[in-house]
Design an enzyme around this catalytic site. Sequence first.
Site, PDB file in Angstrom:
ATOM      1  N   PRO A   9     -30.524 -15.697 -16.221  1.00 32.66           N
ATOM      2  CG  PRO A   9     -31.525 -13.841 -17.193  1.00 32.66           C
ATOM      3  CD  PRO A   9     -30.587 -14.969 -17.495  1.00 32.66           C
ATOM      4  CG  ASN A  73     -33.799 -22.170 -18.658  1.00 29.44           C
ATOM      5  OD1 ASN A  73     -34.152 -21.173 -19.299  1.00 29.44           O
ATOM      6  ND2 ASN A  73     -34.555 -22.716 -17.722  1.00 29.44           N
ATOM      7  CB  ALA A  76     -35.957 -12.940 -19.174  1.00 29.69           C
ATOM      8  CG  HIS A  99     -37.508 -22.331 -22.406  1.00 30.12           C
ATOM      9  ND1 HIS A  99     -36.873 -21.196 -21.970  1.00 30.12           N
ATOM     10  CD2 HIS A  99     -37.319 -22.380 -23.742  1.00 30.12           C
ATOM     11  CE1 HIS A  99     -36.332 -20.577 -23.009  1.00 30.12           C
ATOM     12  NE2 HIS A  99     -36.583 -21.276 -24.097  1.00 30.12           N
ATOM     13  NE  ARG A 106     -44.847 -18.796 -17.936  1.00 29.87           N
ATOM     14  CZ  ARG A 106     -43.727 -18.435 -17.303  1.00 29.87           C
ATOM     15  NH1 ARG A 106     -42.576 -19.058 -17.596  1.00 29.87           N
ATOM     16  NH2 ARG A 106     -43.746 -17.494 -16.393  1.00 29.87           N
TER      17      ARG A 106
HETATM   18  C1  DQA Z   1     -37.819 -19.935 -18.619  1.00 32.27           C
HETATM   19  C2  DQA Z   1     -38.939 -19.196 -19.374  1.00 32.27           C
HETATM   20  C3  DQA Z   1     -38.576 -17.732 -19.580  1.00 32.27           C
HETATM   21  O1  DQA Z   1     -39.626 -17.058 -20.263  1.00 32.27           O
HETATM   22  C4  DQA Z   1     -38.376 -17.067 -18.242  1.00 32.27           C
HETATM   23  O2  DQA Z   1     -37.983 -15.717 -18.416  1.00 32.27           O
HETATM   24  C5  DQA Z   1     -37.416 -17.782 -17.368  1.00 32.27           C
HETATM   25  C6  DQA Z   1     -37.485 -19.243 -17.312  1.00 32.27           C
HETATM   26  C7  DQA Z   1     -38.214 -21.396 -18.290  1.00 32.27           C
HETATM   27  O3  DQA Z   1     -37.320 -22.144 -17.930  1.00 32.27           O
HETATM   28  O4  DQA Z   1     -39.377 -21.771 -18.365  1.00 32.27           O
HETATM   29  O5  DQA Z   1     -36.637 -17.189 -16.645  1.00 32.27           O
HETATM   30  O6  DQA Z   1     -36.675 -19.976 -19.445  1.00 32.27           O
END
Ligand code: DQA
Length: 145
Positions: A9, A73, A76, A99, A106
């Site tokens: 997402p 990836n 969330a 990621h 974070r």
């Molecule tokens: C993410 C990190 C996740 O926490 C976030 O919800 C994303 C992107 C990243 O690529 O850094 O949508 O997966």
Amino acid sequence: MNILLINGPNLNMLGTRQPEIYGSETLPDLVNALREYAAGKSITLRDYQSNIEGEIVTEIQNARHWADGIIMNPGAYTHYSIAIRDAISAIDIPVIELHISNVHAREEFRHKSVLSAVCLGVIAGFGRNSYFNALDSMARHLQSK
Ligand code: DQA
């Protein structure tokens, strides 16, 4: 070698979504660059993006008919999708979680992944290079089998 790339997402929003965290490149541009890089290594890359958990589950299930490995990836969903975790556990194909950002640097809710334990490994924090690193790692893993 067939590798499936899955983006979860909000990754369709790359380019305009929080560019200070995720960069300014769009998902289609990133996928095209990755596909070209893969082709240079004789890897066929298929890509799939969805904002919907159940669709990602179905894609993972269907991957067993085609893919040698999955790089994903999960966005969330990383942090809470037991359904995606179960789908990964249900197939006999290695999955690398990746990621763009360093999730450990974070918010605390991003520190926990419910998927990592059923993945081959995790790559995080290298920006767009996380995708290229994941592809390289999967290719090396599959070649060494
Ligand atoms: C993410 C990190 C996740 O926490 C976030 O919800 C994303 C992107 C990243 O690529 O850094 O949508 O997966």
